[in-house]
Design a protein around this motif. Structure first.
Motif, PDB file in Angstrom:
ATOM      1  N   TRP A 193      11.159  60.580  51.096  1.00 18.92           N
ATOM      2  CA  TRP A 193      10.206  61.662  50.876  1.00 18.92           C
ATOM      3  C   TRP A 193       8.972  61.511  51.765  1.00 18.92           C
ATOM      4  CZ3 TRP A 193      10.391  66.364  49.451  1.00 18.92           C
ATOM      5  CH2 TRP A 193       9.242  67.062  49.069  1.00 18.92           C
ATOM      6  N   TYR A 234      13.327  72.435  44.771  1.00 20.39           N
ATOM      7  CA  TYR A 234      12.460  71.313  45.163  1.00 20.39           C
ATOM      8  C   TYR A 234      12.097  70.449  43.950  1.00 20.39           C
ATOM      9  CZ  TYR A 234      11.721  73.357  49.809  1.00 20.39           C
ATOM     10  OH  TYR A 234      11.894  73.851  51.085  1.00 20.39           O
ATOM     11  N   TRP A 235      11.641  71.100  42.892  1.00 15.83           N
ATOM     12  CA  TRP A 235      11.226  70.339  41.694  1.00 15.83           C
ATOM     13  C   TRP A 235      12.427  69.641  41.068  1.00 15.83           C
ATOM     14  CZ3 TRP A 235      12.104  70.155  36.408  1.00 15.83           C
ATOM     15  CH2 TRP A 235      11.154  69.464  35.646  1.00 15.83           C
ATOM     16  N   LEU A 253      13.324  66.619  43.137  1.00 16.43           N
ATOM     17  CA  LEU A 253      12.296  65.596  43.005  1.00 16.43           C
ATOM     18  C   LEU A 253      12.351  64.943  41.625  1.00 16.43           C
ATOM     19  CD1 LEU A 253       9.400  67.374  44.903  1.00 16.43           C
ATOM     20  CD2 LEU A 253      10.436  65.171  45.526  1.00 16.43           C
ATOM     21  N   ARG A 299      15.234  62.535  41.803  1.00 16.67           N
ATOM     22  CA  ARG A 299      14.922  61.360  42.607  1.00 16.67           C
ATOM     23  C   ARG A 299      13.873  60.469  41.935  1.00 16.67           C
ATOM     24  NH1 ARG A 299      19.053  62.858  44.754  1.00 16.67           N
ATOM     25  NH2 ARG A 299      19.305  63.503  46.940  1.00 16.67           N
ATOM     26  N   THR A 300      12.953  61.071  41.179  1.00 21.27           N
ATOM     27  CA  THR A 300      11.851  60.318  40.590  1.00 21.27           C
ATOM     28  C   THR A 300      12.194  59.807  39.188  1.00 21.27           C
ATOM     29  OG1 THR A 300      10.279  61.690  41.821  1.00 21.27           O
ATOM     30  CG2 THR A 300       9.400  60.377  40.027  1.00 21.27           C
ATOM     31  N   ALA A 330       7.210  64.139  39.690  1.00 17.60           N
ATOM     32  CA  ALA A 330       8.000  65.056  40.516  1.00 17.60           C
ATOM     33  C   ALA A 330       7.150  66.249  40.936  1.00 17.60           C
ATOM     34  CB  ALA A 330       9.233  65.528  39.739  1.00 17.60           C
ATOM     35  N   HIS A 366       4.660  65.184  43.592  1.00 16.81           N
ATOM     36  CA  HIS A 366       5.287  65.109  44.917  1.00 16.81           C
ATOM     37  C   HIS A 366       5.419  66.506  45.531  1.00 16.81           C
ATOM     38  CE1 HIS A 366       6.016  60.870  44.840  1.00 16.81           C
ATOM     39  NE2 HIS A 366       6.893  60.918  43.856  1.00 16.81           N
ATOM     40  N   LEU A 367       5.801  67.484  44.700  1.00 13.26           N
ATOM     41  CA  LEU A 367       5.906  68.854  45.196  1.00 13.26           C
ATOM     42  C   LEU A 367       4.522  69.378  45.577  1.00 13.26           C
ATOM     43  CD1 LEU A 367       7.437  71.403  45.850  1.00 13.26           C
ATOM     44  CD2 LEU A 367       7.483  71.974  43.406  1.00 13.26           C
ATOM     45  N   VAL A 410      13.204  59.301  46.981  1.00 15.22           N
ATOM     46  CA  VAL A 410      11.779  59.118  46.702  1.00 15.22           C
ATOM     47  C   VAL A 410      11.528  57.639  46.461  1.00 15.22           C
ATOM     48  CG1 VAL A 410       9.890  59.603  45.099  1.00 15.22           C
ATOM     49  CG2 VAL A 410      11.467  61.433  45.766  1.00 15.22           C
TER      50      VAL A 410
END
Length: 430
Positions: A176, A207-208, A211, A214-215, A238, A241-242, A307
């Motif tokens: 990321w 995207y969310w 994330l 991944r998170t 998450a 990050h977005l 991430v």
């Protein structure tokens, strides 16, 4: 969830929101059998509105009619969002089309619980059970079959190799932080990093969702749905990050008003070389070429990055596929059509002409596009799979995910507020 006794007030409200008249609703599945001519008419609702898929599917319907002269296929094709809205109204009315597009998951489960969907377990034996197992999963409930897949795939980043080269970028990012660095380099080179259809909300949800996978981890997404609680730290992070991405202003000018497949929308922006990347499914190359010019050999694909310090892995994928389900009591002709659509000959034609990934093993040899082969390779190597959140969850919860994430991208919601809003709706659905 799945209450068949939906109130008239709720039905009328849904119908009004969807723009569906009572006359239009009463036509679904109402005249499938019989008639003085002895002809059976089956109504087929789908979302294949772009070329070449639209014409290919119409031609397949004609093929089926030629083989079954006493059957007429009436096609109703709608864009993604209008389709979802109208199907919500039809579900409330208790009358679904004979054959209808489904992504499986929580939306299909609600329709099943309302007693509106045909159980295909016995009626698809000998042909449905031979399809790729991963493609069948979204349509299985309590070991019963309620849908037949025609496509399977995943969401990932489609990128313009020429624009990457212009910005001095080599291999696609795998983390990321590396992705954010790539965005910065693209902007520094005067290139729009990302195309996004902000008007339609679901593309931003990707995207969310990724994330969060991944998170927080893929299991956390499932547990949050079971527990009706999305306020965990992993989900907040998450969103953070977005937010980091949004703060870089990576999207094309006017993205909040952009649709997906219109001439000025996300796919066209990408297909015309006006943006370096889009986060989209395996259908992206076809839509890019239909809405825009298409990128040809300049188009590449890479999975959503990992991430750092997250619980998920880059080999865990987010996506799904398309399938067809039948209304309860649909005629045998509708089952016959699904069998025809799931045949090796039809699937091979779909792979060759429309860019879908094969669900019939015998059609895999027809896959020649290197980008689609890359998607298939990612799917085969996947260590986890998460269905689209707006389909995996109950409809109201899925819609709130879309709405809340859209709010974050537009600057009206914080990462914490996103998780709180989704949790509130999830608890109300209990």
């Amino acid at each position: 969830m799945g209450d068949p006794a939906l109130s008239r007030r709720g039905f009328l409200a849904a119908s009004a929101a969807a723009g569906v008249s009572m006359t239009a609703l009463s036509g679904c599945g109402g005249d499938s059998d019989g008639g003085s001519s002895g002809t059976t008419t089956i109504e087929w609702w789908n979302i294949s509105t772009t070329q070449p898929t639209k014409d290919v599917w119409a031609a397949l319907a004609k093929q089926f009619e030629a083989r079954n002269p006493k059957v007429k296929v009436k096609i109703v094709q709608l864009e993604n969002d209008p389709y979802k809205s109208k199907m919500t109204a039809l579900t409330a009315s208790g009358k679904l089309p004979d054959i209808f597009h489904t992504w499986g998951g929580g939306v299909l489960k609600q329709q099943i619980d309302a007693g509106l969907v045909e159980d295909l377990t016995d009626r698809s034996k000998g042909w449905g059970d031979g399809l790729l197992s991963v493609s069948r999963e979204p349509y299985l409930f309590d070991d019963k079959v309620y849908g037949i897949p025609f496509d399977i795939g995943m969401i990932g980043f489609w990128y313009n190799k020429a624009l990457f080269k212009k910005a001095g970028l080599g291999a696609p990012p795998t983390t990321w932080s590396g992705f954010l660095d790539a965005v910065k380099k693209l902007k520094a080179a005067g290139i729009t990093p990302l195309a996004l259809a902000g008007k339609e909300k679901w593309p931003g949800m990707y995207y969310w969702a990724y994330l969060a996978m991944r998170t927080a981890g893929i299991d956390a997404l499932r547990k949050a749905n079971d527990d009706k609680d999305f306020t965990g730290d992993g989900f907040v992070r998450a969103g953070q990050h977005l937010q980091d991405l949004v703060d870089l202003q990576p999207f094309q000018k006017g993205f909040l008003g952009a649709a997906y497949s219109t001439p000025t929308g996300q796919a066209a922006t990408m297909g015309n070389g006006k943006a370096a990347m889009e986060l989209m499914g395996q259908w992206a190359p076809v839509v890019e070429a239909d809405a825009g010019k298409g990128l040809g050999v300049d188009l590449g694909f890479f999975p959503f990055p990992a991430v750092e310090s997250g619980q998920g892995a880059i080999t865990e994928v987010f996506g799904g596929g398309g399938g067809h389900a039948l209304r309860k009591g649909a005629p045998q002709a509708a089952v016959d059509f699904l069998k025809f659509f799931a045949s090796a000959a039809t699937d091979t034609e779909l792979v060759k002409k429309t860019g879908v990934l094969p669900v019939v093993p015998a059609a895999e040899s027809a896959l020649t596009d290197p980008n689609l082969s890359a998607v298939q390779a990612q799917l085969k190597a996947a260590t986890g799979f998460q269905l689209y959140l707006d389909q995996a969850y109950a409809p109201a919860v899925g819609q709130e995910v879309n709405d809340s994430v859209a709010g974050l991208i537009a600057g009206s919601k914080s990462p914490q507020q996103v998780t709180e809003s989704i949790t509130k709706v999830a608890k109300e659905e209990q």
